[in-house]
Design a protein around this motif. Structure first.
Motif, PDB file in Angstrom:
ATOM      1  N   THR A  59       0.820  -1.211   0.000  1.00  0.00           N
ATOM      2  CA  THR A  59       0.000   0.000   0.000  1.00  0.00           C
ATOM      3  C   THR A  59       0.854   1.260   0.000  1.00  0.00           C
ATOM      4  OG1 THR A  59      -1.679  -1.220   1.240  1.00  0.00           O
ATOM      5  CG2 THR A  59      -1.897   1.170   1.194  1.00  0.00           C
ATOM      6  N   GLN A 299      -6.311   8.293  -5.372  1.00  0.00           N
ATOM      7  CA  GLN A 299      -7.261   7.315  -5.900  1.00  0.00           C
ATOM      8  C   GLN A 299      -7.316   6.025  -5.091  1.00  0.00           C
ATOM      9  OE1 GLN A 299      -9.356   8.094  -8.485  1.00  0.00           O
ATOM     10  NE2 GLN A 299      -8.419  10.112  -8.194  1.00  0.00           N
ATOM     11  N   HIS A 300      -6.253   5.716  -4.330  1.00  0.00           N
ATOM     12  CA  HIS A 300      -6.206   4.452  -3.590  1.00  0.00           C
ATOM     13  C   HIS A 300      -7.317   4.400  -2.543  1.00  0.00           C
ATOM     14  CE1 HIS A 300      -4.693   1.123  -1.140  1.00  0.00           C
ATOM     15  NE2 HIS A 300      -3.904   0.812  -2.158  1.00  0.00           N
ATOM     16  N   ALA A 301      -7.908   3.214  -2.369  1.00  0.00           N
ATOM     17  CA  ALA A 301      -9.027   3.048  -1.437  1.00  0.00           C
ATOM     18  C   ALA A 301      -8.658   3.434  -0.008  1.00  0.00           C
ATOM     19  CB  ALA A 301      -9.507   1.591  -1.464  1.00  0.00           C
ATOM     20  N   LYS A 302      -7.389   3.281   0.372  1.00  0.00           N
ATOM     21  CA  LYS A 302      -6.973   3.592   1.736  1.00  0.00           C
ATOM     22  C   LYS A 302      -7.111   5.071   2.062  1.00  0.00           C
ATOM     23  CE  LYS A 302      -6.342   0.109   4.115  1.00  0.00           C
ATOM     24  NZ  LYS A 302      -7.150  -0.081   5.312  1.00  0.00           N
ATOM     25  N   LYS A 304      -9.562   6.872   1.878  1.00  0.00           N
ATOM     26  CA  LYS A 304     -10.826   7.118   2.561  1.00  0.00           C
ATOM     27  C   LYS A 304     -10.712   6.917   4.072  1.00  0.00           C
ATOM     28  CE  LYS A 304     -13.541   5.787  -1.492  1.00  0.00           C
ATOM     29  NZ  LYS A 304     -14.516   4.818  -2.058  1.00  0.00           N
ATOM     30  N   GLN A 305      -9.694   6.178   4.507  1.00  0.00           N
ATOM     31  CA  GLN A 305      -9.506   5.932   5.937  1.00  0.00           C
ATOM     32  C   GLN A 305      -8.569   6.944   6.588  1.00  0.00           C
ATOM     33  OE1 GLN A 305      -8.636   1.901   7.113  1.00  0.00           O
ATOM     34  NE2 GLN A 305      -9.848   1.023   5.473  1.00  0.00           N
TER      35      GLN A 305
END
Length: 336
Positions: A59, A299-302, A304-305
């Protein structure tokens, strides 16, 4: 005679102009360097910075690439993401002045500053925190055909514990410990996430520890061709681990990730960003602000966290004054 007088006059004027330029040069440079917005002097602002990440299958690398673009655009400093062996290697590279910004696990940053475990006798005294980012989930990855269903089943198996210099090895050792095992009980392999996945695919290893945000690209790739199994760390063992090593938290790999039919309990540490402490307050302020205020560009989903409101939770080491200035402006404090 006139020619000689003219020549002497010319020499005198040239000399005078050089003296005047030298006297005035300091003020010109000061004006150019001072800026009216607290931007810092040109001496304080590096021309180039490296963000030390991890392997391409994890990641850190894709997030680091996005952060590098954001920092470059916001600060004008040419910033690049570099692949590395991840957490522990990154701490040593910061000490050796081979990078300015680095991803690491919170536990590894603490070991580094305290001179413990892999940093025994070699404390790192020039790192400070920007802030924590997201949970780093410890995923014990295998496949259905391996027959491995529990941590105890890893005994005697060929198991990758991560690349040399990564924080994953410490996580693996501690998780094995609370299950009554040591590294001597497995056929240890020191492989990157990509190498681990390829090893599982090729049948060269049976399982791998992967400490990374979920979903992890390398594990997603494995799930495209194999039925992935994530070995659970059950609640009682998680409690035992957290009691001994308080930087762990309970976590889970969610249902649907890697085509899993249900969520799998496990544990996590926090991913964080650190900087070389010699960077100026203004530069680190600009880095911190640019990253936390441009997460919509990642753009990476992480992404959002990642929340600046949580960035001081579980840091475990000193925060750089530049980052602290940003959090103070926003009224952000560590959770009590």
């Amino acid at each position: 005679m006139k020619k000689r007088k003219f020549l002497l006059f010319t020499i005198f004027m040239l000399t005078l102009s050089m003296v005047l330029a030298a006297c005035g040069g300091g003020n010109a440079n000061e004006e150019a360097d001072s800026g009216d917005g607290g931007e810092g002097t040109t001496e304080d602002k590096p021309k180039f910075m490296s963000i030390l990440t991890g392997g391409t299958g994890g990641t850190y690398f894709p997030l680091g690439g996005a952060f590098a673009n954001i920092v470059s655009d916001a600060t004008g400093i040419d910033t690049n993401a570099e692949t590395t062996g991840a957490s522990a290697e990154n701490m040593q590279s910061i000490k050796d002045k081979k990078g300015e910004i680095a991803f690491t696990q919170t536990d590894i940053a603490s070991y580094a500053t305290e001179g413990k475990l892999m940093f025994d006798g070699n404390p790192i005294d020039n790192i400070q925190a920007i802030g924590t980012l997201y949970p780093e989930t410890i995923q014990i990855v295998t496949t259905e055909k391996s027959g491995i269903k529990s941590v105890e089943d890893l005994k005697g198996k060929r198991v990758s514990i991560g690349a040399p210099g990564s924080g994953t090895a410490a996580n693996a050792e501690q998780i094995l410990e609370v299950h009554g095992l040591t590294l001597d009980d497995i056929k240890k392999q020191d492989l990157s996430f990509d190498e681990s996945v390829n090893g599982i695919k090729d049948g060269n290893i049976d399982a791998a520890f992967v400490t990374a945000g979920t979903p992890t690209a390398a594990v997603e790739e494995l799930s495209a061709t194999e039925t992935v199994v994530i070995v659970p760390v059950e609640a009682d063992k998680a409690d035992e681990l957290i009691e001994k090593y308080p930087y762990y938290t309970k976590d889970e790999v969610p249902s649907g990730a890697y085509k899993l039919g249900s969520a799998v309990p496990t544990v996590a540490v926090q991913a964080m960003l650190v900087v070389e402490s010699g960077l100026s307050e203004q530069v680190v302020y600009d880095i911190t602000k640019s990253i936390f205020e441009n997460l919509d560009k990642v753009q990476h989903a992480k992404a959002k966290q990642i929340n600046p409101e949580n960035a001081l939770n579980g840091v475990g080491i000193d925060v750089h004054p530049g980052a602290q200035k940003y959090f103070d402006e926003k009224g952000i404090k560590p959770a009590q």
